[in-house]
Design a protein around this motif. Structure first.
Motif, PDB file in Angstrom:
ATOM      1  N   VAL A   1       0.816  -1.215   0.000  1.00 60.49           N
ATOM      2  CA  VAL A   1       0.000   0.000   0.000  1.00 60.49           C
ATOM      3  C   VAL A   1       0.849   1.264   0.000  1.00 60.49           C
ATOM      4  CG1 VAL A   1      -0.244   0.206   2.509  1.00 60.49           C
ATOM      5  CG2 VAL A   1      -2.096   0.986   1.024  1.00 60.49           C
ATOM      6  N   THR A   2       2.141   1.142   0.328  1.00 62.84           N
ATOM      7  CA  THR A   2       3.009   2.325   0.366  1.00 62.84           C
ATOM      8  C   THR A   2       3.442   2.779  -1.028  1.00 62.84           C
ATOM      9  OG1 THR A   2       5.018   0.966   0.646  1.00 62.84           O
ATOM     10  CG2 THR A   2       3.908   1.725   2.650  1.00 62.84           C
ATOM     11  N   PHE A   3       3.168   1.988  -2.063  1.00 68.11           N
ATOM     12  CA  PHE A   3       3.616   2.345  -3.408  1.00 68.11           C
ATOM     13  C   PHE A   3       2.593   3.255  -4.095  1.00 68.11           C
ATOM     14  CE2 PHE A   3       6.161  -1.218  -2.282  1.00 68.11           C
ATOM     15  CZ  PHE A   3       7.364  -1.047  -2.957  1.00 68.11           C
ATOM     16  N   PRO A   4       3.046   4.066  -5.063  1.00 68.51           N
ATOM     17  CA  PRO A   4       2.157   5.038  -5.716  1.00 68.51           C
ATOM     18  C   PRO A   4       0.920   4.372  -6.312  1.00 68.51           C
ATOM     19  CG  PRO A   4       4.447   5.478  -6.309  1.00 68.51           C
ATOM     20  CD  PRO A   4       4.446   4.194  -5.543  1.00 68.51           C
ATOM     21  N   GLY A   5      -0.239   4.997  -6.066  1.00 70.45           N
ATOM     22  CA  GLY A   5      -1.484   4.540  -6.644  1.00 70.45           C
ATOM     23  C   GLY A   5      -2.136   3.368  -5.945  1.00 70.45           C
ATOM     24  N   MET A   6      -1.528   2.888  -4.829  1.00 71.95           N
ATOM     25  CA  MET A   6      -2.040   1.672  -4.212  1.00 71.95           C
ATOM     26  C   MET A   6      -2.996   1.920  -3.049  1.00 71.95           C
ATOM     27  SD  MET A   6      -0.960  -0.545  -6.176  1.00 71.95           S
ATOM     28  CE  MET A   6      -1.543  -1.981  -5.287  1.00 71.95           C
ATOM     29  N   ARG A   7      -2.964   3.103  -2.469  1.00 74.75           N
ATOM     30  CA  ARG A   7      -3.788   3.330  -1.285  1.00 74.75           C
ATOM     31  C   ARG A   7      -5.279   3.106  -1.583  1.00 74.75           C
ATOM     32  NH1 ARG A   7      -3.412   5.876   3.880  1.00 74.75           N
ATOM     33  NH2 ARG A   7      -5.455   5.518   4.800  1.00 74.75           N
ATOM     34  N   GLU A   8      -5.746   3.587  -2.718  1.00 74.14           N
ATOM     35  CA  GLU A   8      -7.185   3.530  -2.999  1.00 74.14           C
ATOM     36  C   GLU A   8      -7.641   2.173  -3.520  1.00 74.14           C
ATOM     37  OE1 GLU A   8      -5.250   5.569  -6.642  1.00 74.14           O
ATOM     38  OE2 GLU A   8      -4.934   5.431  -4.486  1.00 74.14           O
ATOM     39  N   ARG A   9      -6.695   1.227  -3.743  1.00 76.97           N
ATOM     40  CA  ARG A   9      -7.092  -0.059  -4.325  1.00 76.97           C
ATOM     41  C   ARG A   9      -6.629  -1.262  -3.490  1.00 76.97           C
ATOM     42  NH1 ARG A   9      -6.446   0.051  -9.390  1.00 76.97           N
ATOM     43  NH2 ARG A   9      -5.925   2.264  -9.564  1.00 76.97           N
ATOM     44  N   THR A  10      -6.059  -1.023  -2.311  1.00 74.29           N
ATOM     45  CA  THR A  10      -5.459  -2.110  -1.541  1.00 74.29           C
ATOM     46  C   THR A  10      -6.183  -2.354  -0.222  1.00 74.29           C
ATOM     47  OG1 THR A  10      -3.278  -1.623  -2.488  1.00 74.29           O
ATOM     48  CG2 THR A  10      -3.324  -2.969  -0.486  1.00 74.29           C
ATOM     49  N   VAL A  11      -6.540  -3.612   0.008  1.00 71.58           N
ATOM     50  CA  VAL A  11      -7.028  -4.078   1.310  1.00 71.58           C
ATOM     51  C   VAL A  11      -5.871  -4.822   1.975  1.00 71.58           C
ATOM     52  CG1 VAL A  11      -8.627  -5.627   2.499  1.00 71.58           C
ATOM     53  CG2 VAL A  11      -9.407  -4.288   0.529  1.00 71.58           C
ATOM     54  N   SER A  12      -5.375  -4.296   3.075  1.00 74.09           N
ATOM     55  CA  SER A  12      -4.242  -4.912   3.778  1.00 74.09           C
ATOM     56  C   SER A  12      -4.763  -5.706   4.972  1.00 74.09           C
ATOM     57  CB  SER A  12      -3.262  -3.841   4.262  1.00 74.09           C
ATOM     58  OG  SER A  12      -2.796  -3.061   3.173  1.00 74.09           O
ATOM     59  N   ILE A  13      -4.192  -6.891   5.172  1.00 74.94           N
ATOM     60  CA  ILE A  13      -4.655  -7.797   6.231  1.00 74.94           C
ATOM     61  C   ILE A  13      -3.510  -8.119   7.177  1.00 74.94           C
ATOM     62  CG2 ILE A  13      -5.503 -10.140   6.692  1.00 74.94           C
ATOM     63  CD1 ILE A  13      -7.047  -9.922   4.036  1.00 74.94           C
ATOM     64  N   GLY A  14      -3.783  -7.981   8.474  1.00 73.06           N
ATOM     65  CA  GLY A  14      -2.807  -8.317   9.506  1.00 73.06           C
ATOM     66  C   GLY A  14      -3.430  -9.234  10.540  1.00 73.06           C
ATOM     67  N   SER A  15      -2.604  -9.694  11.478  1.00 74.10           N
ATOM     68  CA  SER A  15      -3.085 -10.641  12.477  1.00 74.10           C
ATOM     69  C   SER A  15      -2.212 -10.597  13.712  1.00 74.10           C
ATOM     70  CB  SER A  15      -3.076 -12.055  11.899  1.00 74.10           C
ATOM     71  OG  SER A  15      -3.315 -13.027  12.894  1.00 74.10           O
ATOM     72  N   ALA A  16      -2.843 -10.836  14.863  1.00 78.25           N
ATOM     73  CA  ALA A  16      -2.090 -10.903  16.123  1.00 78.25           C
ATOM     74  C   ALA A  16      -1.520 -12.292  16.363  1.00 78.25           C
ATOM     75  CB  ALA A  16      -3.004 -10.514  17.285  1.00 78.25           C
ATOM     76  N   GLY A  17      -2.168 -13.316  15.823  1.00 81.47           N
ATOM     77  CA  GLY A  17      -1.806 -14.685  16.164  1.00 81.47           C
ATOM     78  C   GLY A  17      -0.359 -15.029  15.908  1.00 81.47           C
ATOM     79  N   LYS A  18       0.144 -14.678  14.720  1.00 73.87           N
ATOM     80  CA  LYS A  18       1.501 -15.054  14.347  1.00 73.87           C
ATOM     81  C   LYS A  18       2.546 -14.218  15.093  1.00 73.87           C
ATOM     82  CE  LYS A  18       0.009 -17.992  11.242  1.00 73.87           C
ATOM     83  NZ  LYS A  18      -1.430 -17.850  11.408  1.00 73.87           N
TER      84      LYS A  18
END
Length: 401
Positions: free
Chosen positions: A226-243
């Protein structure tokens, strides 16, 4: 007659007909039956930080989260997720509009695909892929298009030309996983830049599964797409606490993205679990605020474990692909010889390994559409105590004797 069905149609929805019991359930049952060391499923054999476990106990006792938490997640956790993204990556998210808490990353993936994919849409995923990707794409009515990571100079690499060629007019979405399970590949800045350019050029949505973001080794660096140009409006980023915090049973994951993307994902998520993990959300909020020293020590501990297992596997005769991230090692079983490797058949090898050596692993072929591409590769998890890993490598060392 009771218990009988009158319909000739199969009971299971045809979209799920290709998916039987997961390989993890089969191999974990085999581990129990044979008393083997289970290096198959990726869960730690010790709990995470005591102060975080106590934070969950405190939340339970204080009555925080024992009833339904708010649909988007408790405010404390959404604020902590936004602060984590800002501190680690310089990403600014509104906790109220751009963060959604989910029942683990698996639900986040399911909700995102169900929300964003229409029947007939093509979804490109890097192969081998986490097994829920295929099932979730199928449930959404999408068509999965695998782009295969292949061994090259000791690691599995993405062919960017192959990725570009896979995009058609029907492609809706790229599903990217880095650090990558099961291969341990961490996509480079150059690879991510090329993926971003492709997504912008072809106007594609992107889901990025980044649950191993804190487990990168050696010279590798996790860079959110999402940090790359043009990606903020098209990216769903997924994170997790488990790992990251070694509480995989708590099932606390999250989605970050623009308000419109998060709203779309929430629209699907609310009809899955609606909400989950109430008291644990408060504990994970505290975990995300742990000092950098925790994350550094966690990474160093896993790096040491990686090296123990990788060295033991190499000594036992496997070809080892030393992972740059995650807590899995992929191996090629063919150097063991045709008899031991079952002619390079990872399924047959993994089913025989408990009797041969008292160790359980996972055949990578289960993560492939092109089963033949993954046939000789087998995955071992190293998120275990060092003593357990040493005992496993000792058992494996007797394979050739």
């Amino acid at each position: 007659m009771t218990g009988m069905t009158s319909t000739a149609r199969p009971l299971l929805n045809r979209r799920l007909a290709e998916f039987g019991t997961t390989i993890f359930a089969e191999m974990s049952a085999l581990a129990l039956k044979t008393g083997s060391i289970n290096l198959g499923q990726g869960f730690p054999d010790t709990d995470g930080p005591e102060e975080i476990r106590e934070a969950a106990v405190r939340a339970l006792r204080d009555g925080r989260g024992n009833q339904y938490p708010p649909g988007p997640g408790v405010p404390e956790l959404r604020t902590a997720i936004a602060a984590h993204q800002e501190r680690r990556y310089g990403l600014s998210y509104d906790p109220d509009a751009e963060v959604l808490v989910t029942a683990g990353a698996t639900e986040a993936i399911a909700a995102a695909l169900l929300a964003l994919v229409e029947p007939g849409d093509e979804v490109i995923a890097l192969e081998p892929y986490y097994d829920s990707y295929a099932a979730c794409i199928a449930m959404a009515g999408g068509t999965r298009v695998p782009v295969t990571l292949r061994p090259h100079e000791g690691a599995f690499r993405l062919d960017l030309d192959e990725l570009r060629a896979a995009v058609t007019d029907r492609t809706r979405l790229l599903l990217i996983n880095t650090p990558h399970n099961p291969t341990g590949t961490v996509l480079t800045r150059e690879e991510l830049a090329a993926i971003a350019e492709l997504a912008v050029e072809r106007d594609l949505l992107v889901i990025t599964d980044e649950v191993y973001e804190h487990l990168v080794f050696d010279e590798a660096e996790h860079i959110p797409l999402v940090t790359f140009p043009g990606m903020r409006e098209r990216t769903v980023s997924i994170g997790s606490a488990g790992k990251t915090f070694s509480f995989t049973g708590w099932k606390v994951g999250w989605v970050t993205g623009t308000p419109t993307l998060v709203t779309a994902v929430r629209s699907a998520k609310q009809f899955l679990t609606y909400v989950a993990s109430g008291p644990f959300q408060y504990a994970v909020a505290e975990a995300l605020a742990l000092p950098d020293s925790y994350f550094a020590a966690f990474r160093a501990d896993m790096l040491a474990k990686r090296d123990v297992l990788a060295a033991g596997l190499a000594a036992a005769g496997f070809e080892v692909f030393r992972p740059a991230g995650t807590y899995f090692v992929t191996t090629d079983i063919r150097p063991l010889g045709p008899e031991l490797s079952r002619n390079g058949d990872g399924f047959a090898f993994c089913r025989a390994l408990p009797e041969l050596a008292g160790v359980v692993a996972i055949p990578n072929a289960v993560f492939y559409d092109h089963r033949e591409e993954g046939a000789p590769f087998v995955r071992f998890a190293f998120c275990k105590r060092v003593g357990v890993l040493e005992e496993a490598t000792e058992r494996l060392s007797k394979l050739q004797k």
